[in-house]
Design an enzyme around this catalytic site. Structure first.
Site, PDB file in Angstrom:
ATOM      1  N   TYR A  49      36.259  40.819  31.823  1.00  0.00           N
ATOM      2  CA  TYR A  49      37.423  41.715  31.899  1.00  0.00           C
ATOM      3  C   TYR A  49      38.602  40.937  32.469  1.00  0.00           C
ATOM      4  O   TYR A  49      39.629  41.504  32.809  1.00  0.00           O
ATOM      5  CB  TYR A  49      37.097  42.932  32.784  1.00  0.00           C
ATOM      6  CG  TYR A  49      35.860  43.679  32.324  1.00  0.00           C
ATOM      7  CD1 TYR A  49      35.934  44.644  31.310  1.00  0.00           C
ATOM      8  CD2 TYR A  49      34.604  43.395  32.850  1.00  0.00           C
ATOM      9  CE1 TYR A  49      34.796  45.308  30.857  1.00  0.00           C
ATOM     10  CE2 TYR A  49      33.459  44.053  32.411  1.00  0.00           C
ATOM     11  CZ  TYR A  49      33.569  45.010  31.418  1.00  0.00           C
ATOM     12  OH  TYR A  49      32.441  45.660  30.968  1.00  0.00           O
ATOM     13  N   ASN A  50      38.399  39.602  32.610  1.00  0.00           N
ATOM     14  CA  ASN A  50      39.413  38.710  33.182  1.00  0.00           C
ATOM     15  C   ASN A  50      39.887  39.163  34.553  1.00  0.00           C
ATOM     16  O   ASN A  50      41.063  39.073  34.887  1.00  0.00           O
ATOM     17  CB  ASN A  50      40.611  38.557  32.222  1.00  0.00           C
ATOM     18  CG  ASN A  50      40.182  37.926  30.909  1.00  0.00           C
ATOM     19  OD1 ASN A  50      40.163  38.566  29.862  1.00  0.00           O
ATOM     20  ND2 ASN A  50      39.765  36.668  30.977  1.00  0.00           N
ATOM     21  N   CYS A  71       6.579  46.669  39.852  1.00  0.00           N
ATOM     22  CA  CYS A  71       7.742  47.525  39.565  1.00  0.00           C
ATOM     23  C   CYS A  71       7.266  48.916  39.151  1.00  0.00           C
ATOM     24  O   CYS A  71       7.082  49.211  37.969  1.00  0.00           O
ATOM     25  CB  CYS A  71       8.603  46.895  38.470  1.00  0.00           C
ATOM     26  SG  CYS A  71      10.144  47.802  38.217  1.00  0.00           S
ATOM     27  N   GLU A 110      31.102  44.316  39.119  1.00  0.00           N
ATOM     28  CA  GLU A 110      30.989  42.866  38.955  1.00  0.00           C
ATOM     29  C   GLU A 110      29.605  42.382  39.387  1.00  0.00           C
ATOM     30  O   GLU A 110      29.038  41.459  38.790  1.00  0.00           O
ATOM     31  CB  GLU A 110      32.097  42.177  39.763  1.00  0.00           C
ATOM     32  CG  GLU A 110      33.470  42.434  39.144  1.00  0.00           C
ATOM     33  CD  GLU A 110      34.639  42.027  40.029  1.00  0.00           C
ATOM     34  OE1 GLU A 110      35.597  41.443  39.499  1.00  0.00           O
ATOM     35  OE2 GLU A 110      34.613  42.311  41.247  1.00  0.00           O
TER      36      GLU A 110
END
Length: 467
Positions: free
Chosen positions: A362-363, A97, A438
């Site tokens: 955040y539903n 990395c 998301e």
């Protein structure tokens, strides 16, 4: 400083991520005042770096992350500051990395590190060299760590480690292995340098640069399978996933599987996870075989035994990965108190970070609101632990198969076990109707699950050494 950095390719896209359009990162977080305050308080570099910009899509989580990282790098602790940054370099190098290596080369020198050490492992003190074995095992096969590895490091002698020093080192190693997963999984671009005319630090080719999308052959929007899915297909995928979540909830209320059945389902999922990406299960071409990977000479100076990686058991005709029963050694009941005892307060900060990412919601799911995503978050976290052989007795691993489609499993396996192989195609291939925010949340869950898995194995070995 610049001549000590490893070479990176110029970014192929604008913005902090090669996977996420720049305007979406900016829209999602607006780089609000809270983010700027956090950076002022907790950034060791004093700048808003690309990792922070992408993470700031989830500001609540970002605060926990920056606080714990700042504590392990800058606050009172057993290890001298330059050691902390050199350990970060050693950890990041296991996954080639270059982004994290360059960041910590700069920090190492700024905190008074000896420049000669940056010529490679043969130039560092023996006691740092002694960390090579545990670094390698933690990064790729943590289940192999035993109390003998711990005893070897802490045995009396001029190069020994005290237990508090070793715990500090282990926390740093696990943190930076997991952060490399986030860097590659989120397509973090190299930092642009205001001191150069074109904004990029070093223009050179590094096969393993995070932004090198050559493996994708520039087909940024192609699907991973032979046919391209339309919007209708990905929408029906989303509806099907929501339907499965709902059904799982209903089934749970109706009947519970026996302990024997739960154990069988775990073993089945564990065995299948070993087949993902290798052999005939994976339909997607892996850019190169693990044994044939070429590590750039720039990065290889920080690596001992570069051919050692996550063991792809299935390819070697083996399927045995020992099972770690989580109930026998949990983070909450065992790991947390041991870490806090030997390296005060870091346990609280890590615990807060693990809880934050696990409970963050955040539903929403794509365009849907008022959705309980608990089962999905738990499946993601537990699947990572399953790949490391960690089993929760009270979890039904049948849920993993119900909720995580194959392209998502390939993505999780790659980001977690060999992050340097992650491509934009893999990132684009799963959950095509979901928002980038998301998917960043998925990467945060994978990162924290991986870090916790590494810590559980290392801390269990330290506990066994003490008893």
């Amino acid at each position: 400083m610049k001549e000590k950095r490893v070479q990176v390719s110029p970014p192929l896209t604008r913005g902090p991520s090669a996977f996420i359009p720049e305007n979406e990162v900016m829209q999602a977080n607006g780089l609000d005042e809270r983010t700027n305050l956090l950076v002022e308080e907790y950034s060791t570099s004093g700048r808003l770096d690309n990792i922070t910009q992408v993470m700031s899509i989830h500001t609540q989580y970002l605060e926990s992350f920056l606080r714990s990282q700042f504590y392990m790098l800058r606050m009172d602790g057993p290890l001298p500051l330059p050691y902390r940054h050199y350990i970060a370099i050693m950890a990041a190098a296991r996954h080639q990395c270059s982004y994290l290596i360059n960041m910590h080369v700069d920090e190492f020198l700024k905190t008074g590190g000896i420049a000669e050490w940056l010529n490679g492992l043969e130039y560092i003190p023996q006691r740092l060299k002694n960390l090579n074995e545990i670094n390698k095992l933690l990064a790729h096969r943590p289940w192999l760590i035993t109390k003998e590895h711990i005893q070897k490091l802490v045995k009396t002698g001029e190069n020994n480690w005290s237990l508090p020093e070793l715990v500090h080192a282990v926390v740093l190693l696990a943190h930076y292995h997991a952060l490399a997963s986030f860097v590659f999984g989120s397509g973090i671009n190299p930092e642009r340098d205001p001191d150069t005319s074109n904004g990029v630090r070093l223009i050179a080719v590094n096969n393993f640069c995070v932004c090198d999308l050559a493996n994708d052959n520039n087909i940024e929007n192609a699907s991973l399978t032979s046919s391209n899915f339309g919007i209708a297909d990905s929408l029906s995928e989303l509806e099907a996933l929501m339907e499965r979540m709902k059904r799982l909830q209903e089934d749970k209320e109706d009947e519970e599987a026996s302990q024997e059945e739960m154990a069988t389902r775990f073993e089945k999922e564990k065995k299948e996870s070993l087949l993902v990406i290798s052999g005939g299960i994976c339909a997607f071409p892996v850019p190169f075989s693990f044994d044939d990977e070429i590590v750039s000479t720039d990065v290889s100076r920080y690596i001992e035994d570069p051919g050692f990686g996550y063991k792809d058991f299935a390819r070697r005709g083996e399927d045995h990965l020992p099972t770690f029963r989580a109930q026998d050694y949990t983070w909450e009941n065992h790991g947390f108190s041991l870490v806090n005892r030997l390296y005060s307060d870091i346990g609280h900060l890590l615990d807060e970070k693990f809880r934050m990412v696990y409970n963050l919601t955040y539903n929403t799911m794509a365009t849907h609101e008022d959705v309980d995503t608990t089962t999905l978050r738990r499946a993601l976290f537990n699947y990572v632990h399953c790949m490391y052989g960690i089993r929760y007795d009270d979890y039904d691993y049948g849920e993993v198969n119900q909720l995580l489609e194959r392209s998502l499993k390939v993505y999780i396996k790659t980001v977690t076990c060999y992050p340097e192989r992650t491509t934009k195609r893999m990132y684009d291939s799963y959950w095509r109707q979901f928002k980038h925010s998301e998917k960043v949340h998925v990467n945060l869950l994978l990162m924290e699950a991986r870090m916790q898995a590494e810590l559980l194995y290392a801390l269990r070995a330290i506990t066994r050494h003490l008893t």
